[in-house]
Scaffold this motif. Structure first.
Motif, PDB file in Angstrom:
ATOM      1  N   LEU A   1      20.940  54.369  34.063  1.00 35.07           N
ATOM      2  CA  LEU A   1      20.014  55.423  34.456  1.00 35.07           C
ATOM      3  C   LEU A   1      19.412  56.108  33.235  1.00 35.07           C
ATOM      4  O   LEU A   1      18.204  56.370  33.184  1.00 35.07           O
ATOM      5  N   ARG A   2      20.238  56.359  32.215  1.00 31.38           N
ATOM      6  CA  ARG A   2      19.730  56.953  30.968  1.00 31.38           C
ATOM      7  C   ARG A   2      18.680  56.049  30.327  1.00 31.38           C
ATOM      8  O   ARG A   2      17.645  56.520  29.865  1.00 31.38           O
ATOM      9  N   GLN A   3      18.972  54.755  30.281  1.00 28.76           N
ATOM     10  CA  GLN A   3      18.033  53.797  29.684  1.00 28.76           C
ATOM     11  C   GLN A   3      16.725  53.738  30.477  1.00 28.76           C
ATOM     12  O   GLN A   3      15.632  53.646  29.904  1.00 28.76           O
ATOM     13  N   LYS A   4      16.837  53.786  31.796  1.00 29.21           N
ATOM     14  CA  LYS A   4      15.642  53.724  32.651  1.00 29.21           C
ATOM     15  C   LYS A   4      14.778  54.973  32.446  1.00 29.21           C
ATOM     16  O   LYS A   4      13.542  54.881  32.378  1.00 29.21           O
ATOM     17  N   ARG A   5      15.436  56.115  32.314  1.00 28.97           N
ATOM     18  CA  ARG A   5      14.673  57.358  32.114  1.00 28.97           C
ATOM     19  C   ARG A   5      13.942  57.370  30.777  1.00 28.97           C
ATOM     20  O   ARG A   5      12.903  58.025  30.644  1.00 28.97           O
ATOM     21  N   ARG A   6      14.479  56.664  29.791  1.00 24.46           N
ATOM     22  CA  ARG A   6      13.805  56.581  28.493  1.00 24.46           C
ATOM     23  C   ARG A   6      12.477  55.823  28.601  1.00 24.46           C
ATOM     24  O   ARG A   6      11.611  55.963  27.739  1.00 24.46           O
ATOM     25  N   GLN A   7      12.325  55.013  29.649  1.00 22.05           N
ATOM     26  CA  GLN A   7      11.080  54.267  29.850  1.00 22.05           C
ATOM     27  C   GLN A   7       9.994  55.134  30.490  1.00 22.05           C
ATOM     28  O   GLN A   7       8.867  54.675  30.691  1.00 22.05           O
ATOM     29  N   ILE A   8      10.360  56.387  30.819  1.00 20.82           N
ATOM     30  CA  ILE A   8       9.431  57.246  31.548  1.00 20.82           C
ATOM     31  C   ILE A   8       9.251  58.557  30.788  1.00 20.82           C
ATOM     32  O   ILE A   8      10.207  59.311  30.597  1.00 20.82           O
ATOM     33  N   GLY A   9       8.029  58.819  30.324  1.00 21.57           N
ATOM     34  CA  GLY A   9       7.718  60.088  29.673  1.00 21.57           C
ATOM     35  C   GLY A   9       7.081  61.038  30.670  1.00 21.57           C
ATOM     36  O   GLY A   9       6.445  60.599  31.636  1.00 21.57           O
ATOM     37  N   MET A  10       7.248  62.343  30.432  1.00 23.45           N
ATOM     38  CA  MET A  10       6.656  63.329  31.333  1.00 23.45           C
ATOM     39  C   MET A  10       5.971  64.435  30.543  1.00 23.45           C
ATOM     40  O   MET A  10       6.471  64.872  29.506  1.00 23.45           O
ATOM     41  N   ILE A  11       4.802  64.864  31.033  1.00 24.66           N
ATOM     42  CA  ILE A  11       4.120  66.031  30.475  1.00 24.66           C
ATOM     43  C   ILE A  11       3.828  66.997  31.622  1.00 24.66           C
ATOM     44  O   ILE A  11       3.602  66.580  32.759  1.00 24.66           O
ATOM     45  N   PHE A  12       3.822  68.301  31.282  1.00 31.64           N
ATOM     46  CA  PHE A  12       3.785  69.330  32.314  1.00 31.64           C
ATOM     47  C   PHE A  12       2.663  70.334  32.047  1.00 31.64           C
ATOM     48  O   PHE A  12       2.090  70.383  30.960  1.00 31.64           O
ATOM     49  N   GLN A  13       2.421  71.163  33.052  1.00 33.52           N
ATOM     50  CA  GLN A  13       1.355  72.166  32.970  1.00 33.52           C
ATOM     51  C   GLN A  13       1.571  73.149  31.820  1.00 33.52           C
ATOM     52  O   GLN A  13       0.633  73.507  31.113  1.00 33.52           O
TER      53      GLN A  13
ATOM     54  N   ALA B   1      -0.797  68.466  34.299  1.00 29.86           N
ATOM     55  CA  ALA B   1      -0.764  68.728  32.857  1.00 29.86           C
ATOM     56  C   ALA B   1      -2.036  69.355  32.306  1.00 29.86           C
ATOM     57  O   ALA B   1      -2.035  69.848  31.176  1.00 29.86           O
ATOM     58  N   THR B   2      -3.131  69.351  33.070  1.00 25.24           N
ATOM     59  CA  THR B   2      -4.362  69.968  32.570  1.00 25.24           C
ATOM     60  C   THR B   2      -4.706  71.261  33.308  1.00 25.24           C
ATOM     61  O   THR B   2      -5.733  71.872  33.027  1.00 25.24           O
ATOM     62  N   SER B   3      -3.848  71.698  34.221  1.00 24.19           N
ATOM     63  CA  SER B   3      -4.177  72.858  35.065  1.00 24.19           C
ATOM     64  C   SER B   3      -4.332  74.148  34.270  1.00 24.19           C
ATOM     65  O   SER B   3      -5.055  75.049  34.686  1.00 24.19           O
ATOM     66  N   ALA B   4      -3.640  74.260  33.138  1.00 25.69           N
ATOM     67  CA  ALA B   4      -3.709  75.485  32.351  1.00 25.69           C
ATOM     68  C   ALA B   4      -4.804  75.442  31.281  1.00 25.69           C
ATOM     69  O   ALA B   4      -4.930  76.370  30.486  1.00 25.69           O
ATOM     70  N   LEU B   5      -5.596  74.362  31.264  1.00 22.53           N
ATOM     71  CA  LEU B   5      -6.582  74.168  30.201  1.00 22.53           C
ATOM     72  C   LEU B   5      -8.001  74.448  30.699  1.00 22.53           C
ATOM     73  O   LEU B   5      -8.301  74.288  31.881  1.00 22.53           O
ATOM     74  N   ASP B   6      -8.886  74.841  29.788  1.00 23.46           N
ATOM     75  CA  ASP B   6     -10.286  75.055  30.148  1.00 23.46           C
ATOM     76  C   ASP B   6     -10.965  73.692  30.362  1.00 23.46           C
ATOM     77  O   ASP B   6     -10.428  72.646  29.947  1.00 23.46           O
ATOM     78  N   PRO B   7     -12.132  73.662  31.017  1.00 27.67           N
ATOM     79  CA  PRO B   7     -12.775  72.381  31.373  1.00 27.67           C
ATOM     80  C   PRO B   7     -13.031  71.458  30.185  1.00 27.67           C
ATOM     81  O   PRO B   7     -12.803  70.249  30.276  1.00 27.67           O
ATOM     82  N   LYS B   8     -13.489  72.019  29.051  1.00 24.13           N
ATOM     83  CA  LYS B   8     -13.780  71.175  27.882  1.00 24.13           C
ATOM     84  C   LYS B   8     -12.499  70.539  27.342  1.00 24.13           C
ATOM     85  O   LYS B   8     -12.459  69.334  27.041  1.00 24.13           O
ATOM     86  N   THR B   9     -11.439  71.346  27.218  1.00 24.46           N
ATOM     87  CA  THR B   9     -10.166  70.831  26.714  1.00 24.46           C
ATOM     88  C   THR B   9      -9.577  69.817  27.693  1.00 24.46           C
ATOM     89  O   THR B   9      -8.996  68.809  27.274  1.00 24.46           O
ATOM     90  N   THR B  10      -9.722  70.082  28.983  1.00 25.78           N
ATOM     91  CA  THR B  10      -9.252  69.135  29.994  1.00 25.78           C
ATOM     92  C   THR B  10      -9.882  67.768  29.789  1.00 25.78           C
ATOM     93  O   THR B  10      -9.190  66.740  29.803  1.00 25.78           O
ATOM     94  N   LYS B  11     -11.192  67.735  29.573  1.00 26.77           N
ATOM     95  CA  LYS B  11     -11.875  66.445  29.357  1.00 26.77           C
ATOM     96  C   LYS B  11     -11.345  65.746  28.110  1.00 26.77           C
ATOM     97  O   LYS B  11     -11.205  64.519  28.095  1.00 26.77           O
ATOM     98  N   GLN B  12     -11.050  66.514  27.065  1.00 25.93           N
ATOM     99  CA  GLN B  12     -10.525  65.920  25.829  1.00 25.93           C
ATOM    100  C   GLN B  12      -9.136  65.313  26.057  1.00 25.93           C
ATOM    101  O   GLN B  12      -8.838  64.216  25.568  1.00 25.93           O
ATOM    102  N   ILE B  13      -8.293  66.013  26.820  1.00 26.19           N
ATOM    103  CA  ILE B  13      -6.946  65.501  27.104  1.00 26.19           C
ATOM    104  C   ILE B  13      -7.029  64.269  27.998  1.00 26.19           C
ATOM    105  O   ILE B  13      -6.307  63.281  27.792  1.00 26.19           O
ATOM    106  N   LEU B  14      -7.919  64.295  28.976  1.00 25.33           N
ATOM    107  CA  LEU B  14      -8.088  63.122  29.849  1.00 25.33           C
ATOM    108  C   LEU B  14      -8.584  61.920  29.050  1.00 25.33           C
ATOM    109  O   LEU B  14      -8.139  60.790  29.274  1.00 25.33           O
ATOM    110  N   ALA B  15      -9.494  62.164  28.119  1.00 28.66           N
ATOM    111  CA  ALA B  15      -9.995  61.076  27.265  1.00 28.66           C
ATOM    112  C   ALA B  15      -8.862  60.498  26.416  1.00 28.66           C
ATOM    113  O   ALA B  15      -8.767  59.281  26.211  1.00 28.66           O
TER     114      ALA B  15
END
Length: 354
Positions: free
Chosen positions: A86-98, A176-190
């Protein structure tokens, strides 16, 4: 052909609180292919975040079957992996948050390095990897800055670098982009799109904004009250949404609802002549190649006044909509509407003149 890297089959998640039973997720099945940028969209309380926590078993489902990268992680109402697996499997999955979840007392470099503390790499290799990751997300010049010295977009870039530290195959973005302004959101999505292409990363986007799904995803699932109500390619969902909630999301994402409210205030629309119709046209693919509005004038003497138009490219296919006023005699209008429908345009009469 790509394979399913995530398979969620008939997932139920039920919580028991005092005298209440909460069915957070109800019989959800979805398969995410390797290399997808897959959007799971729904309003708060729809169950989307709870469902996605099942992928790395941060949330154990009540029932169903879960496979991640070919391995069954949950079935027959129990976890199918040992603690080490389970530890090894979780290492295959990264997470980013608001809200980034960075440690305030550590620099950008130290925040990324923290994810490598159990990696087994030498100190030199860790330092090299952290440098490469910060360069990958465009933050080489901010390595020694603390979170308080970074903008929201820069903090999220640090969080992305940290999430990539163990070379995951899957990256989960939870609002992960909910706390960002529209311009920054587009940059993170890119940036996420670039990582998807450069690293072959499978990305799961959890969001309540269909605009984000439209900008980056190739497939989308729509959730409501714990259920999966609609799923398909971005092109299919935007071209032909079936469920009312999906239609609401899309009208907001395309801006058509705002445009309509302004159009309805125009004198031309308020006082629509008896010879006119206010019509919404939606079109996709080859439907955009024909000069159809010119044709209905030459064939049926029906004129077109375009009040609003929008076109986007989804999956390399043009998709668009218009709000127009069609004007002509009754027979000509009926013939024009039939010709528009025969040309694979979706036609909706919004108002008839009186």
């Amino acid at each position: 052909m790509s394979k399913a890297i995530i398979e969620l089959n008939h997932i139920d998640i039920t919580f028991h609180q005092k005298n209440r039973v909460i069915e957070a997720v109800k019989d959800v099945t979805l398969h995410i292919q390797q290399g997808d940028i897959y959007g799971i969209v729904g309003y708060s309380g729809a169950g989307k975040s709870t469902l996605v926590r099942v992928i790395n078993l941060l949330q154990t489902p009540t029932d169903g079957r879960v496979l991640v990268d070919g391995d069954t992680t949950f079935a027959d109402r129990k976890v199918q992996l040992t603690s080490e697996e389970l530890r090894q499997k979780r290492r295959q999955i990264g997470m980013i948050f608001q809200h980034f979840n960075l440690m305030a007392q550590k620099t950008a470099r130290e925040n990324v390095a923290f994810a490598l503390r159990h990696s087994g790499l030498s100190k030199e290799d860790k330092e090299k990897k952290v440098t490469e990751l910060l360069e990958l997300v465009g933050l080489s010049d901010r390595a020694e800055n603390y979170p308080a010295q970074l903008s929201g977009g820069q903090k999220q870039r640090v969080a992305i670098a940290r999430a990539l530290a163990n070379d995951p195959k899957i990256l989960i973005s939870d609002e992960a982009t909910s706390a960002l302004d529209p311009k920054t959101t587009k940059q993170i999505l890119a940036l996420l799109q670039e990582l998807n292409q450069k690293l072959g990363l499978t990305i799961v986007m959890i969001t309540h904004e269909m605009q984000i799904v439209k900008d980056i995803c190739n497939r989308v699932a729509v959730m409501q009250d714990g259920r999966l109500i609609e799923e398909g390619s971005i092109l299919d969902i935007f071209s032909n949404p079936v469920q009312p909630l999906t239609q609401d999301f899309i009208t907001t994402a395309t801006g058509i609802d705002e445009a309509l409210s302004k159009i309805e205030e125009q004198d031309l629309v308020k006082n629509l002549p008896a010879s006119s119709l206010l019509v919404q046209l939606k079109y996709a693919g080859s439907s955009t190649d024909e000069p159809i509005l010119n044709q209905i004038y030459s064939r049926h003497q029906v004129t077109t006044n375009i009040l609003y138009g929008n076109i986007e490219i989804l999956e390399e296919t043009p998709v668009g909509e218009m709000i127009v006023v069609l004007d002509g005699n009754r027979q000509g209008l009926e013939a024009a509407l039939q010709e528009l429908k025969a040309s694979n345009l979706q036609v909706k009469i919004l108002k008839e003149g009186v």
